[in-house]
Design a protein around this motif. Structure first.
Motif, mmCIF file in Angstrom:
data_model
loop_
_atom_site.group_PDB
_atom_site.id
_atom_site.type_symbol
_atom_site.label_atom_id
_atom_site.label_comp_id
_atom_site.label_asym_id
_atom_site.label_seq_id
_atom_site.Cartn_x
_atom_site.Cartn_y
_atom_site.Cartn_z
ATOM 1 N N GLU A 185 0.815 -1.208 0.000
ATOM 2 C CA GLU A 185 0.000 0.000 0.000
ATOM 3 C C GLU A 185 0.859 1.274 0.000
ATOM 4 O OE1 GLU A 185 0.537 -0.965 4.390
ATOM 5 O OE2 GLU A 185 0.203 -2.069 2.518
ATOM 6 N N LYS A 186 2.054 1.212 0.625
ATOM 7 C CA LYS A 186 2.941 2.378 0.626
ATOM 8 C C LYS A 186 3.567 2.575 -0.755
ATOM 9 C CE LYS A 186 2.396 3.406 4.984
ATOM 10 N NZ LYS A 186 1.670 4.640 5.375
ATOM 11 N N VAL A 187 3.976 1.482 -1.386
ATOM 12 C CA VAL A 187 4.516 1.569 -2.743
ATOM 13 C C VAL A 187 3.446 2.108 -3.691
ATOM 14 C CG1 VAL A 187 5.485 0.268 -4.671
ATOM 15 C CG2 VAL A 187 6.182 -0.291 -2.326
ATOM 16 N N ALA A 188 2.210 1.627 -3.517
ATOM 17 C CA ALA A 188 1.109 2.075 -4.372
ATOM 18 C C ALA A 188 0.871 3.579 -4.226
ATOM 19 C CB ALA A 188 -0.166 1.310 -4.024
ATOM 20 N N LEU A 189 0.956 4.093 -2.993
ATOM 21 C CA LEU A 189 0.754 5.518 -2.775
ATOM 22 C C LEU A 189 1.802 6.338 -3.534
ATOM 23 C CD1 LEU A 189 -0.503 7.987 -1.387
ATOM 24 C CD2 LEU A 189 0.962 7.508 0.611
ATOM 25 N N ARG A 190 3.072 5.962 -3.395
ATOM 26 C CA ARG A 190 4.131 6.722 -4.066
ATOM 27 C C ARG A 190 4.003 6.620 -5.585
ATOM 28 N NH1 ARG A 190 7.119 4.183 0.059
ATOM 29 N NH2 ARG A 190 8.039 2.703 -1.422
ATOM 30 N N ARG A 191 3.678 5.444 -6.077
ATOM 31 C CA ARG A 191 3.550 5.282 -7.530
ATOM 32 C C ARG A 191 2.354 6.070 -8.065
ATOM 33 N NH1 ARG A 191 5.116 -0.772 -9.508
ATOM 34 N NH2 ARG A 191 4.579 0.209 -11.498
ATOM 35 N N ASP A 228 20.049 7.292 -23.033
ATOM 36 C CA ASP A 228 19.365 6.840 -24.237
ATOM 37 C C ASP A 228 18.127 7.717 -24.434
ATOM 38 O OD1 ASP A 228 18.008 5.616 -26.273
ATOM 39 O OD2 ASP A 228 17.802 3.665 -25.293
ATOM 40 N N PRO A 229 18.129 8.597 -25.429
ATOM 41 C CA PRO A 229 16.981 9.505 -25.608
ATOM 42 C C PRO A 229 15.682 8.792 -25.969
ATOM 43 C CG PRO A 229 18.500 9.650 -27.463
ATOM 44 C CD PRO A 229 19.180 8.813 -26.429
ATOM 45 N N ASP A 230 15.753 7.531 -26.397
ATOM 46 C CA ASP A 230 14.547 6.789 -26.778
ATOM 47 C C ASP A 230 13.981 5.932 -25.642
ATOM 48 O OD1 ASP A 230 14.672 7.769 -29.423
ATOM 49 O OD2 ASP A 230 16.154 6.247 -29.946
ATOM 50 N N TYR A 231 14.661 5.904 -24.495
ATOM 51 C CA TYR A 231 14.207 5.078 -23.364
ATOM 52 C C TYR A 231 12.909 5.652 -22.777
ATOM 53 C CZ TYR A 231 14.223 2.858 -18.745
ATOM 54 O OH TYR A 231 13.880 2.162 -17.616
ATOM 55 N N ARG A 232 11.973 4.787 -22.424
ATOM 56 C CA ARG A 232 10.709 5.196 -21.804
ATOM 57 C C ARG A 232 10.416 4.315 -20.600
ATOM 58 N NH1 ARG A 232 11.865 8.667 -24.559
ATOM 59 N NH2 ARG A 232 10.667 9.793 -26.157
ATOM 60 N N SER A 233 9.835 4.886 -19.561
ATOM 61 C CA SER A 233 9.484 4.115 -18.373
ATOM 62 C C SER A 233 8.320 4.795 -17.666
ATOM 63 C CB SER A 233 10.677 4.017 -17.415
ATOM 64 O OG SER A 233 10.826 5.208 -16.656
ATOM 65 N N GLU A 234 7.807 4.149 -16.621
ATOM 66 C CA GLU A 234 6.714 4.739 -15.838
ATOM 67 C C GLU A 234 7.143 6.046 -15.181
ATOM 68 O OE1 GLU A 234 4.614 3.629 -11.739
ATOM 69 O OE2 GLU A 234 4.198 2.109 -13.284
ATOM 70 N N MET A 235 8.460 6.235 -15.001
ATOM 71 C CA MET A 235 8.936 7.476 -14.383
ATOM 72 C C MET A 235 8.475 8.694 -15.179
ATOM 73 S SD MET A 235 10.559 8.536 -11.707
ATOM 74 C CE MET A 235 11.612 7.203 -11.108
ATOM 75 N N GLY A 236 8.366 8.546 -16.488
ATOM 76 C CA GLY A 236 7.941 9.663 -17.314
ATOM 77 C C GLY A 236 6.487 9.593 -17.738
ATOM 78 N N THR A 237 5.710 8.694 -17.140
ATOM 79 C CA THR A 237 4.306 8.490 -17.523
ATOM 80 C C THR A 237 3.368 9.356 -16.687
ATOM 81 O OG1 THR A 237 4.756 6.204 -18.174
ATOM 82 C CG2 THR A 237 2.459 6.780 -17.727
ATOM 83 N N TYR A 278 9.707 1.077 -6.984
ATOM 84 C CA TYR A 278 9.442 1.440 -5.579
ATOM 85 C C TYR A 278 9.156 2.924 -5.411
ATOM 86 C CZ TYR A 278 10.781 -3.184 -3.833
ATOM 87 O OH TYR A 278 10.826 -4.528 -3.555
ATOM 88 N N MET A 279 9.589 3.743 -6.384
ATOM 89 C CA MET A 279 9.327 5.177 -6.427
ATOM 90 C C MET A 279 9.701 5.919 -5.126
ATOM 91 S SD MET A 279 8.327 7.255 -8.880
ATOM 92 C CE MET A 279 7.399 6.214 -10.034
ATOM 93 N N PRO A 280 10.915 5.743 -4.589
ATOM 94 C CA PRO A 280 11.312 6.612 -3.477
ATOM 95 C C PRO A 280 11.591 8.028 -3.966
ATOM 96 C CG PRO A 280 13.159 5.253 -4.167
ATOM 97 C CD PRO A 280 11.975 4.777 -4.947
ATOM 98 N N ILE A 281 11.815 8.145 -5.275
ATOM 99 C CA ILE A 281 12.086 9.433 -5.906
ATOM 100 C C ILE A 281 11.272 9.520 -7.183
ATOM 101 C CG2 ILE A 281 13.838 10.846 -7.064
ATOM 102 C CD1 ILE A 281 15.914 9.527 -5.209
ATOM 103 N N LYS A 282 10.630 10.637 -7.382
ATOM 104 C CA LYS A 282 9.954 10.917 -8.646
ATOM 105 C C LYS A 282 10.824 11.901 -9.423
ATOM 106 C CE LYS A 282 6.866 11.816 -11.885
ATOM 107 N NZ LYS A 282 6.579 10.878 -12.984
ATOM 108 N N VAL A 283 11.456 11.401 -10.471
ATOM 109 C CA VAL A 283 12.241 12.268 -11.338
ATOM 110 C C VAL A 283 11.278 12.968 -12.287
ATOM 111 C CG1 VAL A 283 14.090 12.391 -13.030
ATOM 112 C CG2 VAL A 283 14.230 10.738 -11.178
ATOM 113 N N ARG A 284 11.370 14.268 -12.358
ATOM 114 C CA ARG A 284 10.373 15.042 -13.104
ATOM 115 C C ARG A 284 10.879 15.463 -14.489
ATOM 116 N NH1 ARG A 284 8.845 19.169 -8.263
ATOM 117 N NH2 ARG A 284 7.079 19.783 -9.545
ATOM 118 N N VAL A 343 1.154 8.840 -6.762
ATOM 119 C CA VAL A 343 1.566 10.246 -6.764
ATOM 120 C C VAL A 343 2.465 10.515 -7.971
ATOM 121 C CG1 VAL A 343 2.919 11.991 -5.542
ATOM 122 C CG2 VAL A 343 1.310 10.559 -4.272
ATOM 123 N N GLY A 344 3.389 9.579 -8.244
ATOM 124 C CA GLY A 344 4.268 9.739 -9.397
ATOM 125 C C GLY A 344 3.513 9.774 -10.707
#
Length: 607
Positions: free
Chosen positions: A361-367, A402-411, A561-567, A369-370
């Motif tokens: 539930e804690k991981v879900a909250l951070r994700r 890698d400029p073509d890399y995509r992940s949930e961090m940028g979603t 785990y999203m301890p950090i949200k890179v913006r 928010v991200g």
């Protein structure tokens, strides 16, 4: 007394000769002082390399101190060059032994600590400077980074000092770091470190300090930087103004560089300045102006010679469509716009009872928010297009990017964020429009920030994003140096800040999640065994696709785990007055002052 005609003629001749001899000195005295003036958007913390972890203080120290190596100012991609070293190091085939021969005849700036004598920098000073970082009394935020280099015997020396009330033994010789003679220092590492050279090339934190200076000034060492570099601290009004002057005892250094053949701007700078004695300016005056509007207006009024990173608030007026506005071009203002090797991020304290922890539930909250935070909106609206969405931790202009890399961090996915919150019990239980914790207690996120206008605009985007998923955000305004101290002490729930790459290597940013750097680079205090394993693994690997994959896998763990949200990654637009000559942003080096000049003929005439 009688005066003859012969006596008068002789006196006239002597006066004429004296006037001729004095004429060059008079002209030299009349030459205008060359002063570089600009402003920092964030206050400094001090000027002792061992105690620093913030960019702006490190800019100051990079221009006061020298490391063994530095970077060619114009070469792209970044290229390491000798500074205190006499040539490149001898490196063993297994990347575990680095032997550096130093230049002779390089001296520290004059200081009372030296008792009136010139003090030459030697191999022993390099050993002492590195040991200082490990001394518990220094309270250095750089300990974990240096520990990772596995310098044989250095960690053990620190542990002995931590036992009881024992003092750090600076005179104890260790296998991993020795002065083989007056001008030769050797490093022996417990593991392969193919990129150890980058550690030796950061004067802002790895610059040579003198033991006599540290012992003389004690707890006041942050106020008394004494290095071998081109500038000296003249005046410091904390969080207000910093003045530095040319080091009168600075050695003979001349402008030399290797600009890329296709880089016309760099080639032009080199053609203009090649062979000039360094530094070319006499004085540097830095003001601290955290609000972007007065910083921008001061530049427009000619009070500052440059503005680093045009405030996003003024981008649409100053650089419409990312081109210099015609009215500014008419004034002769110059600009350079480049992707920065950096990230802007928000961390969640993993020790905080609301946002921390590793349960689902804690991981879900951070994700959630991200997912609710839109990097695209931040870049487009708050930053006026002066940024690009970050997909992960690896920064532009570094080896694994890698400029073509995509992940949930940028979603950005509001529906998915809401579904995650609903699934794990973060619902509006009392009907007030805001979600509560699964146990029914209030869910309030407390985010520490600054009052400056650019921060307010970014925070407004974030608050609207979180409002949209029913999470209440409380903004707590403070001062950056205090926030940094509280963050290191683990006292903040959430904090946002930027990180810039100090070398061309991509993996340095991963220290943000390495458990060995709690309270230092790892502000969130994230801990994951698999991540730590990957972090240690990539450190011994040579550059290449295999190492890139390991770095990316470590990043995926942080994303999960999203301890950090890179913006975002920022795009920097630096603007220069027509009289500032030779400026070009380097992706890693901070010590640019010595490479720029002021054309005094172009300075505005005083009324």
């Amino acid at each position: 007394m009688f005066v003859t005609t012969k006596t008068i003629a002789r006196a006239t001749a002597l006066l004429a000769l004296a006037g001729a001899l004095l004429l060059p000195a008079t002209r030299a005295a009349a030459a205008p002082e060359k002063v570089l003036r600009y402003a920092f958007p964030v206050a400094e913390t001090g000027f002792d390399p061992a105690q620093l972890n913030d960019l702006y203080s490190r800019i100051i120290t990079a221009n006061i101190f020298n490391a063994l190596y530095g970077y060619d100012y114009l070469a792209r991609p970044a290229k390491v060059r000798p500074v205190l070293a006499d040539g490149m190091p001898e490196i063993s085939p297994d990347f575990r032994t680095f032997t550096v021969r130093m230049r002779k005849g390089i001296y520290f700036a004059d200081d009372p600590a030296f008792g009136g004598k010139r003090r030459e920098v030697t191999a022993a000073d390099i050993v002492y400077s590195y040991k200082r970082i490990m001394d518990p009394a220094s309270k250095s935020p750089l300990v974990s980074g240096l520990e990772e280099e596995k310098i044989l015997g250095l960690a053990e020396l620190r542990k002995k000092a931590q036992a009881g009330d024992a003092k750090f033994d600076y005179d104890s010789e260790i296998e991993g770091m020795r002065a083989l003679d007056r001008y030769t220092v050797q490093f022996k590492l417990g593991e392969a470190r193919p990129r150890f050279l980058f550690t030796l090339a950061d004067p802002g934190i790895m610059g040579a300090v003198a033991r006599e200076v540290v012992e003389k000034y004690g707890d006041a060492i942050m106020e008394h930087p004494v290095g071998t570099g081109p500038f000296m601290l003249k005046e410091w009004r904390r969080s207000s103004k910093i003045t530095l002057v040319r080091n009168p005892g600075y050695r003979d250094e001349f402008y030399d560089a290797q600009p890329a053949p296709g880089d016309a701007a760099a080639q032009a700078i080199y053609a203009k300045l090649k062979g000039r004695k360094l530094p070319m300016i006499d004085r540097v005056e830095i003001s601290i102006i955290d609000d972007p509007q007065p910083r921008w207006l001061s530049f427009l009024n000619g009070e500052y010679d440059m503005i680093e990173r045009l405030p996003e608030n003024f981008a649409t007026h100053a650089i419409p469509n990312n081109k210099l506005a015609p009215n500014l071009a008419k004034l002769g203002i110059q600009m350079e716009r480049v992707p920065l090797s950096d990230i802007r991020m928000i961390y969640f304290s993993m020790l905080n009872p609301v946002v921390g922890g590793y349960t689902p539930e804690k991981v879900a909250l951070r994700r959630a928010v991200g997912l609710a935070m839109s990097g695209e909106q931040e870049a487009r609206l708050a930053m006026r297009g002066q940024a690009m969405v970050a997909q992960g931790f690896v920064m532009p202009n570094t080896s694994s990017f890698d400029p073509d890399y995509r992940s949930e961090m940028g979603t950005y996915d509001v529906a998915k964020a809401k579904a995650l919150l609903d699934m794990f019990g973060y619902t509006d239980k009392d009907g007030d429009g805001w979600r509560e914790l699964p146990d029914g207690k209030p869910l309030v996120l407390v985010y520490d920030t600054l009052s400056a206008a650019d921060y307010r605009e970014r925070d407004e985007v974030m608050k609207k994003n979180l409002d949209a998923i029913g999470i209440k955000l409380e903004l707590r305004i403070g001062k950056w140096p205090e926030q940094l101290r509280n963050s290191r002490a683990g006292k903040l729930m959430m904090w946002g800040y930027g990180l810039s790459a100090s070398s061309p290597d991509s993996a340095g940013v991963l220290a943000l999640g390495y458990s060995g750097s709690f309270g230092q680079q790892n502000h969130s205090r994230f801990k994951n065994d698999k991540f730590d394993e990957l972090y240690r693994k990539q450190a011994v690997m040579p550059d290449g696709p295999e190492r890139d994959r390991v770095i990316r896998e470590a990043g995926r763990i942080m994303t999960a785990y999203m301890p950090i949200k890179v913006r975002v990654h920022r795009i920097g637009t630096d603007m220069m007055q027509p009289w500032l000559v030779g400026y070009k942003r380097h992706p890693n080096a901070r010590e640019f002052w010595q490479y720029v000049d002021i054309d005094t003929d172009k300075l505005p005439k005083k009324k």
